[in-house]
Design an enzyme around this catalytic site. Structure first.
Site, short mmCIF file in Angstrom:
data_model
loop_
_atom_site.label_atom_id
_atom_site.label_comp_id
_atom_site.label_asym_id
_atom_site.label_seq_id
_atom_site.Cartn_x
_atom_site.Cartn_y
_atom_site.Cartn_z
N GLN A 157 -3.36 5.35 6.27
CA GLN A 157 -4.56 5.08 5.88
C GLN A 157 -5.62 6.15 6.63
O GLN A 157 -6.64 6.43 6.31
CB GLN A 157 -5.20 3.69 6.32
CG GLN A 157 -4.66 2.85 5.37
CD GLN A 157 -5.14 2.76 3.92
OE1 GLN A 157 -6.00 3.41 3.50
NE2 GLN A 157 -4.31 2.29 2.96
N SER A 211 1.61 8.90 3.83
CA SER A 211 1.90 8.86 2.36
C SER A 211 0.79 9.77 1.62
O SER A 211 -0.52 9.33 1.71
CB SER A 211 1.89 7.44 1.56
OG SER A 211 2.12 7.43 0.35
N ALA A 212 0.98 10.68 0.75
CA ALA A 212 0.22 11.52 0.30
C ALA A 212 -0.60 11.02 -0.78
O ALA A 212 -1.88 11.37 -0.82
CB ALA A 212 0.91 12.73 -0.58
N HIS A 213 -0.56 9.99 -1.46
CA HIS A 213 -1.48 9.53 -2.41
C HIS A 213 -2.74 8.83 -1.82
O HIS A 213 -3.65 8.52 -2.44
CB HIS A 213 -0.70 8.42 -3.51
CG HIS A 213 -0.53 7.20 -2.84
ND1 HIS A 213 0.81 7.06 -2.26
CD2 HIS A 213 -0.89 6.02 -3.05
CE1 HIS A 213 0.85 5.53 -2.01
NE2 HIS A 213 -0.09 5.06 -2.34
N GLY A 252 5.67 7.02 1.20
CA GLY A 252 5.48 6.48 2.40
C GLY A 252 6.09 4.99 2.81
O GLY A 252 6.57 4.78 3.79
N THR A 253 6.43 4.36 1.85
CA THR A 253 7.55 3.18 2.13
C THR A 253 8.65 3.43 2.40
O THR A 253 9.31 2.88 3.57
CB THR A 253 7.22 2.18 0.82
OG1 THR A 253 5.96 1.67 0.63
CG2 THR A 253 8.26 0.95 1.02
N CYS A 300 -4.30 -14.72 -2.85
CA CYS A 300 -4.51 -15.77 -3.27
C CYS A 300 -4.61 -15.58 -4.88
O CYS A 300 -5.72 -15.76 -5.48
CB CYS A 300 -5.63 -16.54 -2.64
SG CYS A 300 -5.83 -18.33 -3.02
#
Length: 460
Positions: free
Chosen positions: A177, A194-196, A69-70, A320
């Protein structure tokens, strides 16, 4: 051990497993070859593309499979910007986009282009009018996620797409998402996923580019996937990704309603069970399986480890931690508390017992972490003497500056000031958020010799 981080990666769907194993036997050959094995592989690839295109809501020849996906986001943005380079080099994105989008935006800026980050409201949602106002005559591309990956807020894609259409600007939608829950509404121009995220195997992304959208693929030319995703395709994974997408879509309505009820239980009960908690994200226009909340006086990394030891796998929208020492850009854009941030995203099949177990464990875990950090446990002390106090929290990381502020606020009278010196970036977000949660007044920030000085006025 309940796994509550499907927003990062969903467990492999049973249909994906079956399709993957079958395709390993049938889809190992080169689908570009004309012999029997190649033709068989090509049939599998074409069938997977048709199934994925049907789920996306586009033509099969508009969709290509990418290695992630990235990669789909990076290539989609780069190709759209290159295709419209004569229009200009301006990119409009929301301030809460996935880091892959912001990385592409930073690359554009480094090359001399311009980027406008459209602000969001307290729930993490952009205003369609605000987004429309960010579009310019030289805007080459706009990007807006369908739903936020950290807080679950759904974006007004249809309204923004209409504004982009009126301005003649293509809109890229990151649907990573949301795609497993349903197609993206509105007149988008490019879409990635993205498939995962929906229970397919990792290593498969989708990039859809509508016909008529100017697009120039970057890098050396390749004959595969319309030149937009070079290299030999991972056909078994692609087949499994398409099969699982179809399967989860068939389950989406019933499972979404069931998980939404469980998420509502978490949203309602966590603030009653745990003091000083802020539930973030839109309470209604959100993904059905995801809820995020932040706990005052808690270090997020410590809290995640404590919950892991208690048997619950969750994640944090806050960065953080020891790895980055910086607050989440999503929470920062929302103006939300980043301390002790917990994202719960329920996978398909999560039971009521799993959720009740989490709710039983959470209060004790938070209380234990707060005790370890020396967090305040009672009400604000009576007014002290001095009307102004300077608190040196330099070199201390979140949530320590806020904990120390909470301890000393009672040492000044009502109307008195406490100035917190801090060089922790998270303090810029968490001190104002603490003031809002505790009824104190955040006066503002000014530069200091090191870091910044945050001024708080005592009101209660």
């Amino acid at each position: 051990m309940p796994y509550f981080d499907t927003a990062s990666a969903a467990p492999l769907h049973p249909v994906a497993r079956q399709a993957l194993l079958a395709a390993l036997d049938e889809g190992w050959a080169d689908p570009a070859r004309l012999y029997r094995e190649g033709r068989r592989a090509r049939l599998l690839l074409d069938a997977a593309r048709e199934a994925a295109a049907e789920a996306v809501g586009c033509r099969p020849d508009e969709l290509v499979f990418t290695p992630s996906g990235t990669r789909a986001l990076h290539d989609g943005i780069a190709g759209a910007l290159a295709g419209r380079r004569r229009v200009g080099r301006h990119l409009a994105v929301s301030a809460v986009e996935h880091s892959a989008v912001l990385q592409s935006a930073a690359e554009l800026q480094a090359a001399g282009g311009e980027v406008t980050e459209v602000p969001v409201d307290r729930t993490g949602r952009v205003g369609p009018g605000t987004f429309a106002a960010a579009l310019r005559p030289d805007t080459a591309l706009a990007a807006l996620q369908s739903a936020n990956h950290e807080v679950g807020t759904e974006q007004p894609v249809a309204e923004v797409a209409e504004a982009c259409r009126a301005a003649g600007v293509p809109l890229l939608v990151d649907a990573a998402q949301s795609l497993g829950w349903g197609p993206v509404a509105g007149g988008w121009s490019l879409l990635t996923a993205s498939a995962h995220k929906w229970g397919g195997p990792s290593g498969v992304g989708l990039l859809a580019v509508r016909k008529g959208v100017r697009f120039a693929a970057r890098g050396p030319a390749d004959e595969r996937e319309s030149g937009r995703a070079p290299g030999f395709p991972n056909l078994p994974a692609i087949v499994a990704a398409a099969a699982s997408l179809r399967a989860v879509r068939q389950e989406a309505a019933a499972e979404g309603a069931r998980l939404r009820a469980l998420v509502n239980r978490i949203r309602e009960r966590v603030p009653r069970l745990v003091p000083d908690v802020e539930v973030v994200g839109d309470p209604e226009r959100r993904l059905p399986h995801l809820v995020t909340f932040s706990c005052l006086y808690v270090d997020g990394e410590t809290l995640l480890h404590a919950l892991d030891r208690a048997g619950f796998s969750v994640s944090s929208g806050s960065s953080c931690t020891s790895s980055t020492l910086a607050p989440s850009h999503v929470l920062r854009a929302m103006g939300a508390l980043s301390e002790g941030n917990i994202r719960v995203s329920l996978p398909t099949g999560t039971t009521e017992e799993d959720v009740e177990g989490f709710l039983d464990v959470l209060p004790g875990v938070v209380s234990s972490v707060r005790e370890q950090l020396g967090a305040p446990t009672g009400a604000t002390a009576a007014a002290g003497g001095s009307s102004e106090l300077v608190l040196d929290a330099l070199g201390k990381r979140c949530p320590i500056p806020v904990i120390e502020l909470a301890k000393v606020i009672g040492e000044v009278p009502t109307g008195g000031l406490v100035t917190v010196l801090s060089d922790d970036e998270a303090a810029r977000l968490d001190i104002p958020a603490w003031c809002g949660m505790r009824g104190q007044e955040y006066v503002g920030e000014r530069p200091a010799e090191r870091g910044a000085a945050y001024v708080v006025r005592r009101r209660v």
